[in-house]
Design a protein around this motif. Structure first.
Motif: not given
Length: 280
Positions: A160-168, A124-131
């Motif tokens: 801002d149209w990229n995103a990241g994963m949580s540490r979890r 889930d690459g959208n997990e930490v994101s602005l959207f």
């Protein structure tokens, strides 16, 4: 002598990005044409003995009601399917943000499953994101801080149209790889965002995740979309394949069939998608 029968056969689609919108002339995206392209891909896939069909995100460009016609096309598949969301899939009314994983019939935002003894890991690459997280969710605040840090470092993917994963999630992914290694399993990882080679479309912590996958002897490939032109890289023994966006161009389609053999991956590209033979 090359083995004739693959261990695993996957149909691959990236970024249909359907919407009832006029074309975007600069980006050459033809949103309304994607239903016809999906129909063509489904018809092609249905002639083949595939194990699963994967859609690597951005089923729609925007608006929740656009999921229904896309999913209706995919309902014609005679194969199981794995759908994961991209950034555009969260361009919906705020009250529908928490419905995205359910409408895609996902058991969880990130999970793994085994097909023919191959572990497929859905990230889930959208997990930490602005959207993707709802307004007020701590992950939005974390996303703002991460993006600001990337911009301060002049990172090419500080978008801002990229995103990241949580540490979890990254810890969960590392454990999945360790478990696969201990079990002697082969791993293919699925995501929306590229992580290698470097580009302005990459996941925010792409270097960390790419390094993790490349260091795992179990991981043979990472498959993604998001960067519509497509891309490819090899890091360690892991192949990173970025599939072309189906929505681009008015008439040229883009989809693929990936065959996994004990000694190689063969990708048959259709339309704009490049065919590849990748040794293992």
């Amino acid at each position: 002598m090359l083995q004739e029968f693959p261990v695993l056969r996957i149909g691959v689609i990236a970024d249909p990005q359907f919407a009832l919108l006029p074309p975007h002339p600069t980006l050459d995206r033809h949103y309304a044409r994607s239903l016809e392209k999906l129909s063509e891909a489904v018809e092609c896939f249905n002639t083949m003995p595939l194990d699963v069909v994967v859609v690597l995100g951005d089923l729609i460009d925007r608006e929740f009601e656009n999921f229904a016609p896309v999913l209706a096309q995919l309902d014609h598949l005679r194969h199981p399917r794995i759908l994961l969301p991209g950034n555009h899939d969260f361009a919906v009314a705020p009250e529908r943000l928490t419905d995205i994983h359910q409408v895609l019939c996902m058991p969880a935002p990130y999970y793994s499953q085994s097909i023919n003894g191959i572990r497929l890991i859905v990230t889930d690459g959208n997990e930490v994101s602005l959207f993707a997280p709802p307004e007020g969710d701590p992950r939005r605040i974390e996303a703002q801080a991460r993006l600001a840090a990337l911009k301060a470092a002049d990172a090419v993917n500080a978008m801002d149209w990229n995103a990241g994963m949580s540490r979890r999630q990254t810890e969960w992914l590392a454990q999945q790889l360790r478990d696969a290694e201990a079990a002697g399993e082969t791993v293919i990882v699925l995501g929306h965002y590229p992580i290698y080679p470097p580009s302005d479309h990459n996941l925010w912590q792409s270097e960390e995740i790419a390094g993790m996958l490349a260091a795992s002897p179990a991981t043979i490939a990472y498959l993604c979309g998001h960067f519509h032109s497509g891309n490819y890289g090899l890091l360690g023994g892991t192949h990173f394949v970025n599939f072309c966006g189906m929505v681009d161009t008015e008439f040229d389609n883009a989809f693929a069939v990936l065959d996994l053999y004990p000694d190689r991956i063969e990708i048959e590209g259709f339309g704009r998608e490049q065919s590849r033979r990748l040794p293992l």
